[in-house]
Each structure stands twice: as structure tokens, then as C-alpha cells.
Design an enzyme around this catalytic site. Structure first.
Site, mmCIF file in Angstrom:
data_model
loop_
_atom_site.group_PDB
_atom_site.id
_atom_site.type_symbol
_atom_site.label_atom_id
_atom_site.label_comp_id
_atom_site.label_asym_id
_atom_site.label_seq_id
_atom_site.Cartn_x
_atom_site.Cartn_y
_atom_site.Cartn_z
ATOM 1 N N ASP A 83 12.253 35.167 -13.352
ATOM 2 C CA ASP A 83 10.875 35.566 -13.037
ATOM 3 C C ASP A 83 10.073 35.592 -14.338
ATOM 4 O O ASP A 83 10.420 36.321 -15.267
ATOM 5 C CB ASP A 83 10.884 36.952 -12.381
ATOM 6 C CG ASP A 83 9.515 37.362 -11.885
ATOM 7 O OD1 ASP A 83 8.607 36.509 -11.856
ATOM 8 O OD2 ASP A 83 9.344 38.542 -11.514
ATOM 9 N N HIS A 96 -6.061 28.048 -13.188
ATOM 10 C CA HIS A 96 -4.855 27.595 -12.514
ATOM 11 C C HIS A 96 -4.370 26.227 -12.988
ATOM 12 O O HIS A 96 -3.177 25.927 -12.909
ATOM 13 C CB HIS A 96 -5.091 27.574 -10.998
ATOM 14 C CG HIS A 96 -5.251 28.945 -10.409
ATOM 15 N ND1 HIS A 96 -4.202 29.827 -10.285
ATOM 16 C CD2 HIS A 96 -6.354 29.602 -9.943
ATOM 17 C CE1 HIS A 96 -4.627 30.950 -9.748
ATOM 18 N NE2 HIS A 96 -5.929 30.841 -9.529
ATOM 19 N N ASP A 100 -0.551 25.513 -13.934
ATOM 20 C CA ASP A 100 0.258 24.412 -13.403
ATOM 21 C C ASP A 100 0.947 23.642 -14.526
ATOM 22 O O ASP A 100 2.126 23.296 -14.433
ATOM 23 C CB ASP A 100 -0.610 23.460 -12.585
ATOM 24 C CG ASP A 100 -1.061 24.065 -11.265
ATOM 25 O OD1 ASP A 100 -0.525 25.123 -10.874
ATOM 26 O OD2 ASP A 100 -1.970 23.479 -10.630
ATOM 27 N N ASP A 126 5.769 31.756 -9.749
ATOM 28 C CA ASP A 126 6.294 31.828 -11.116
ATOM 29 C C ASP A 126 7.758 32.239 -11.120
ATOM 30 O O ASP A 126 8.235 32.921 -12.014
ATOM 31 C CB ASP A 126 5.463 32.800 -11.965
ATOM 32 C CG ASP A 126 5.417 34.205 -11.385
ATOM 33 O OD1 ASP A 126 5.913 34.396 -10.247
ATOM 34 O OD2 ASP A 126 4.907 35.121 -12.057
#
Length: 267
Positions: A83, A96, A100, A126
Site C-alpha cells: 500500500d 491525476h 498515473d 494505490d
């Protein structure tokens, strides 16, 4: 006149043969196109479009295969759940599109720290998962820590900004005692959550923490139970072994979910 008739028939035959060849080529071309489309659809169904890694559905299918091989062939494997700790800082600051690109680059960084036989998957926004086939625990810990260190040393550059990222990892062995896909994966997720509370700690510890559990041998309506967790903390990599305490009869942990609060070190 006869020569002309023979010549004309010959030309007609050539034209007909060419038409047949063209139709055969067109048919074969259509077959190849259909096969290519089918392959693309199969790939898309099992892979994440952004990173090119396998997706959660395919990951869980392969995990099920490893659980089965552990039961029937006495093999030992491992699962890593990873994580990202500060992914949102990148998306909040740069958007964003930057997030990405960070995920694409991190996928490459993580894979470079794993064995060629290992599988890396994107499980969520993620979140990543790793399947370490034919891998004893000590080797799995080394691989998990290698991935963590590679991510820690990585710097993401976007325009005029640089970001450092880190990852918390839950590590679970897959052996003959592994019950099912959801149970193994939930244990790894819980391990990663514990490491959010204890950074840069290394060694064997026992924790007490509250979880919602799915158990055999206890009433199904029991909402939560305290468990002792034998936990290897390798600087943000956690290996979980859960043991029920204060129980009068044997129980089996099928799944661990909904980690609650901060775990307490008890030894």
C-alpha cells in the site's frame, strides 16, 4: 480463331484463380483479425490498462492456484500486499495525470526488485500485490524488503517538483494451512495496516489488536475478537501469524478484516 479461343479461356481461368486466391486471403485475414481481437479482449480482461500488470481478478485466480498447490503438493509460497503511503500527496499537488505516471513508473521499479518467476499485480488505486511462488518465508522477507527499499529510494519527478514515496507491506505465507483466497489476502492487508503504526522497526514482536474475524468454532454473530499477532516487522514489512487468545476451544481463522485502532505491543 482457335488460338484466340484458347487464349481467352486461359485468361478467364487465370482471372478465376486469382479471384479464388483473393477470397482465400481475405478469409484468412478475417480469421487472423478475429483471433487478434480475441487475444486483446483476453488480455484486457486480466490486466490493468494503466500499468500493464495483471488485475485483481487474475491475481486472485493465480492465488487460488498457489493455495491449491500448497495443499496438494506441500509447496510453500508467499503473498505480498503493498500500500503506497503518500500517493495522494502527488495527485493533490500535481493532478491525476501525474498520479498515473507515478503508478506506471513504480510498477517498473517494483518488478525490477522481484524474481522473474514472481507476479506483480495492481489491486486498487494505490495498492499492489505480489505472488512469490515456491518461496520460503526468509526469502520472501528479503524480497519484500528489497521492494520496499527500491520504492523508498525512488524519486518521482513531475515538472519542477520531486516526490519521495514509501510503501507498507503485509506478507503472508501460503502453505497447507491456508484456507482460501479471501482469508490469505485479508491477512496481508491487515499486516500492511499494522506497519502504518510502526515504521523503521525491525524484529519479532507480539501485538494485541482488535479485528473483525470470520472464524470456525465461534458463534458467527460475534462482532470482534482480540487476537495476538506474531509479527515480523522488517522496517515497514509485516509478516502476520494470528493466534486467537482466551478461547476455550480450537478455532480456525478464515479471514481477518476491518483492522481497528492502533495495535498494542505486548512483547
Amino acid at each position: 480463331g482457335a488460338l484466340v479461343l484458347i487464349s481467352g479461356a486461359f485468361v478467364v481461368a487465370l482471372v478465376i484463380r486469382q479471384i479464388v486466391r483473393n477470397e482465400d486471403a481475405l478469409y484468412r485475414g478475417k480469421e487472423l483479425a478475429v483471433e487478434e481481437i480475441a487475444q486483446q479482449l483476453t488480455w484486457q480482461a486480466s490486466h490493468d490498462a494503466l500499468t500493464g500488470l495483471i488485475n485483481q481478478r487474475e491475481f486472485e485466480r493465480r492465488l487460488g492456484d498457489l493455495i491449491e498447490s500448497a495443499r496438494t503438493e506441500s509447496k510453500q509460497h508467499a503473498l505480498m500486499y503493498m500500500d503506497l503511503d503518500n500517493f495522494r500527496a502527488v495527485t493533490d499537488t500535481c493532478g491525476h495525470t501525474a498520479g498515473d505516471e507515478l503508478l506506471r513508473q513504480l510498477a517498473t521499479v517494483m518488478q525490477a526488485s522481484m524474481r522473474g518467476s514472481d507476479t506483480l499485480a495492481r489491486l486498487g488505486a494505490d495498492e499492489f500485490g505480489g505472488l512469490l511462488e515456491a518461496c520460503p518465508l526468509d526469502q520472501a522477507v528479503r524480497i519484500a524488503n528489497g521492494v520496499r527499499e527500491a520504492v523508498r529510494d525512488f524519486r518521482f519527478i513531475w515538472q519542477d517538483k520531486a516526490f519521495g514515496v514509501s510503501v507498507s507491506t503485509g506478507l503472508v505465507t501460503i502453505d497447507g494451512a491456508s484456507v482460501n483466497v479471501s482469508g490469505v489476502l485479508a491477512m496481508a492487508v491487515s499486516g500492511a495496516r499494522v506497519t502504518h503504526y510502526y515504521k523503521d522497526v525491525e524484529g519479532w514482536f507480539k501485538f494485541r489488536a482488535a479485528f473483525d474475524l470470520i472464524l470456525t468454532g465461534l458463534p458467527s454473530n460475534r462482532p470482534s475478537t482480540f487476537v495476538e499477532i506474531g509479527l515480523w516487522l522488517g522496517r515497514s514489512t509485516a509478516y502476520l501469524g494470528v493466534e486467537i487468545v482466551n478461547s476455550r476451544k480450537p478455532v480456525t481463522v478464515i479471514a481477518v478484516d476491518h483492522f481497528k485502532g492502533s495495535p498494542e505491543i505486548i512483547g
